[in-house]
Design an enzyme around this catalytic site. Sequence first.
Site, mmCIF file in Angstrom:
data_model
loop_
_atom_site.group_PDB
_atom_site.id
_atom_site.type_symbol
_atom_site.label_atom_id
_atom_site.label_comp_id
_atom_site.label_asym_id
_atom_site.label_seq_id
_atom_site.Cartn_x
_atom_site.Cartn_y
_atom_site.Cartn_z
ATOM 1 N N CYS A 1 -0.361 -7.934 -0.472
ATOM 2 C CA CYS A 1 -1.613 -7.820 -1.235
ATOM 3 C C CYS A 1 -1.252 -7.733 -2.711
ATOM 4 O O CYS A 1 -0.077 -7.800 -3.079
ATOM 5 C CB CYS A 1 -2.424 -6.601 -0.777
ATOM 6 N N HIS B 1 0.821 -1.215 0.000
ATOM 7 C CA HIS B 1 0.000 0.000 0.000
ATOM 8 C C HIS B 1 0.851 1.259 0.000
ATOM 9 O O HIS B 1 0.355 2.346 -0.185
ATOM 10 C CB HIS B 1 -0.945 -0.006 1.209
HETATM 11 N N1 GLN Z 1 -5.996 -11.335 -6.091
HETATM 12 C C1 GLN Z 1 -6.331 -9.990 -5.743
HETATM 13 C C2 GLN Z 1 -5.235 -9.034 -6.191
HETATM 14 O O1 GLN Z 1 -4.127 -9.363 -6.164
HETATM 15 C C3 GLN Z 1 -6.542 -9.837 -4.280
HETATM 16 C C4 GLN Z 1 -6.915 -8.436 -3.915
HETATM 17 C C5 GLN Z 1 -7.293 -8.245 -2.472
HETATM 18 O O2 GLN Z 1 -7.057 -9.056 -1.638
HETATM 19 N N2 GLN Z 1 -7.907 -7.146 -2.146
HETATM 20 O O3 GLN Z 1 -5.466 -7.926 -6.544
HETATM 21 ZN ZN ZN Z 2 -5.241 -8.255 -0.269
#
Ligand code: GLN
Ligand code: ZN
Length: 760
Positions: free
Chosen positions: A728, A696
Amino acid sequence: MARTAVLGLPRMGADRELKHALESHWAGRTSEADLLATARTVRAAGWRRACAAGIDAIPSGDHSLYDHVLDTAWALGAVPARFGELDRDGLAGYFTLARGAADVRPLEMTKWFDTNYHYLVPELAPGQAFSPRADHWLDQLREADEIGIATRPVVLGPLSFLALSKGLDRPLDALDALVGAYAELLGTIAAAGAAEIQLDEPCLALDRAPGELDAFAGAWPELRRAAAGARLCLTTYFAGLDAGGSLDRVAALDADELHLDLVRAPEQLAPALRELADRPTRLSLGVVDGRNVWATDLDAALDRVDAAVAALGADRVTIATSCSLLHVPHEAAREARIDPEVRRWLAFAAERLVELGVLAEAVAAPERRDELLADGRDAAGDRRRSARTNDPAVRARVGALEPDAYERDAPYARRRAAQRARLGLPELPTTTIGSFPQTEAIRAARRALRAGELSAADYQARMEAEIAHVIEAQERLGLDVLVHGEPERNDMVEYFGEQLAGFAFSEHGWVQSYGSRCVKPPILYGDVSRPAPMTVRWWTYAQSLTDRPVKGMLTGPVTILQWSFVRDDQPRAETCAQVALAIQDEVLDLERAGAAAIQVDEAALREGVPLRRAEREEYLRWAVDCFRLTTAPVRADTQVHTHMCYSAFNDIMAHIARLDADVLSIEASRSDMEVLEAFATAGYDNEVGPGIYDIHSPRVPSVEEIERLLELAEAHIPRERLWVNPDCGLKTRGWEEALPALEHMMEAARRRRAALTAGV
Ligand code: GLN
Ligand code: ZN
C-alpha cells in the site's frame, strides 16, 4: 398514537469531545474519571436533544467508549485467553482489548457491515465460557434516569454477536451456550427498570440458512422470558428480511416490536404488514435514513407510515430511524460554510430527530400535513430543479455513452508489447503504490496554507521541494516506475472532491470510524464534473526531474463514491458514471502531458460489495464498468495500473479480471502470497504486483524475507507478468522505516533477477 424511536445516537459529541477525552486519557494526561465525566456529558446532551424533540424511544447503552461490539464482548466476559486476566472493574483492560499492549496485539478490527465504521471482532474459542455483567447498560440507564429521561437499552443480540465473531468454525452452534448469558443480561436490565429493551439483530437480515433461523427461533423464548417485565424489541437494519423466508420466521416470534430498515429494503413493508396483521407485534418503520445525510422525503415516508397505520392501527406503529444515527454527523444547521441552497437539502442527526417529530405529528393530525410538510416539500422541489443537480452537459455526456466507451482499443497482449517498448522495463519491474511519508512538515505546511499563513505560491514551492526529494530518493533506490509521492493530498478522496463540481465539504461533519478516529466524508450532492486539471501540474513537475517514467496517480470513481455521502436522488450507478467521466478527463490530460503509466486506485471497490448475495452481481457490473469507463480511452502504449489494498478476491475474481487493468497491485504479504492462487486458477492474464511487504507495520522486512515471498509469487504467476511493490502507500510510515524497507525490496528484486539470468 404512532410513536417515534431512535435506534442509536452519535457518540462523539458535537465537537468530538469524546475523541479528545479518549486521546488525552490514553496519553496519560487525564484520569479515568475525567474521561467518564466527558462521556456522561456527551450522552446527556444526546438524550436531552432527543427528549426535546419529543422522541418516545430514546436509546441508552448504545453509547460506547470505543465500540459497541467490544462492549458486548466485555460485558459477556468473552476475553481471549491470550490477554490473560483483565480487571473488569476499570477501563484499562477494556482498552487493552481495543488497542493492545506492549506484548499483546489488540482484537482484530473490521468493517461494520457495509459502513465505514469498524468494530472489534470478538475472538471466541471452542467451549467458550461467558460471565455476563450488565453494568454497561445499568449505568447508562440510571444516568439517563437521573436527568429524568426514560431510555431503551440497546443490546447487540446473540445471533449477530456470534455471526460477527471469529475463532469458531460454526459460530452459531454456540448460540445455545450463549443464550443463558444473554438471558442473565436481559433479565438484569429488565429488573433495573427498563420498560423495553432493543435487541439488535442486523445479521438476521443477511443471507441466513434455515438452520440458523431455527437456532435463533429456538433461543428466542428463553430471551423473551428472561426479559419479562420489559418489552423486547427486535431490530434489523442495513438489509431486508425475505418474504416467505426470514421475514415469516421472525414475524412468528411475536416480539413486542419488530424493526425493519425501510430505507434500505422498502420491499419488506407489504409482506411485513401481511405477516403481522393478526399478531401482537408492533412494527417499527425505519423510514428516516441513519446512513446518509439527505433530508427525508416526508411524503414518501408518510406513504409507508400510512400503510402501516391502516393495516395495524396507529398504536402498533413506531416511526424510527433506519439504524443508529452513529453513521451520520451531528448537526447540519451548523455548517455555515456549505452553500445555504445545499444546506437546506441536508439532515444530520439533530435534524433527523426533528423529522421524526414532524412525521409523528403528521400522522396524529392529518389536517395539518400541508402546513407541517411545506418546508420540506419546498426544499425537495428546489433540490430536484436546482442547476446543481441538473448539469445538462454532464447529463448529455452520460446519456451518450456507447458500449465502446468501456473498451480499450487493443487487447491486453498487444498493449503489453506496446507498453514494454515504450517503458523499457526490466524483468520484475519495481514500483510503489503512490504516497511517500506524509511528514509533520508537510501537514504543517497544509495547515498554514489553510490558515492563510502560507501563500499558495509558497505552498506549491514546498510541495515541489518534497516531490523533488521523493524523486531523488526513488532514483537512488533504483526504482523503475516512479511516483511523485502525493505530498499535496490530505486524503485520497477529499483531494479530488475538493476540485470536482458537485461536492460540498462540512466543517463539523465527523462520523466515527473506529475508537477515537473520525472521518469527515465529502458530500456528493450534485452532477459531477471536472472544471480543470487536478493533478497534471504536480505530475509534470515530477516528470521534469527524471528520465524514468512517473506514474500519474488518481483515485477511482467507485472509491470516491464509497467514501462520500452520495446523493440519493438517482441510482448510485449513475452518479458513479459521472465521477468516472470526470476522472477520465484527468486520465486523458495526464496522457497528453506525457504520462506513460497512470494508476487509478480502487481501494474501496471490494467494500462496496452489497451485503446480500442477490445484489452483488449488479453492483460489480456497474462498478467495474465505471473503472473501465475511466481508463478505456487511453492509447495502447499507456499502461493502466490499479491498486487495491486487500486480498480477498476469491469470490470476485471474474470481475477483477474484467477491470482489464494492465497492472494490478494488491495486498498479499500477510497471507504469504496465497491470494495469488486465485489469480492462477482464474487464468488471470494481465500483470500483477503482489505487495511483498506490509506497510501497515513499522517493521522493516529483511531482504531474505522479501526474496522468499517473491519466489512464492513466481510459483503462481509467471515472472514476466510480476511486479515488485509494497502492499500500500507509504504515507503513514516515516522515512526511517520506508527507506530501509524499500532498499531491501530493491535488493531482493535484484537477487531474483540475477537468479533468473542464472536460470535458478
Ligand atoms: N495511491 C494511494 C497511496 O499510495 C493509495 C492508497 C490506498 O490504496 N489506500 O496512498
Ligand atoms: Zn492500498
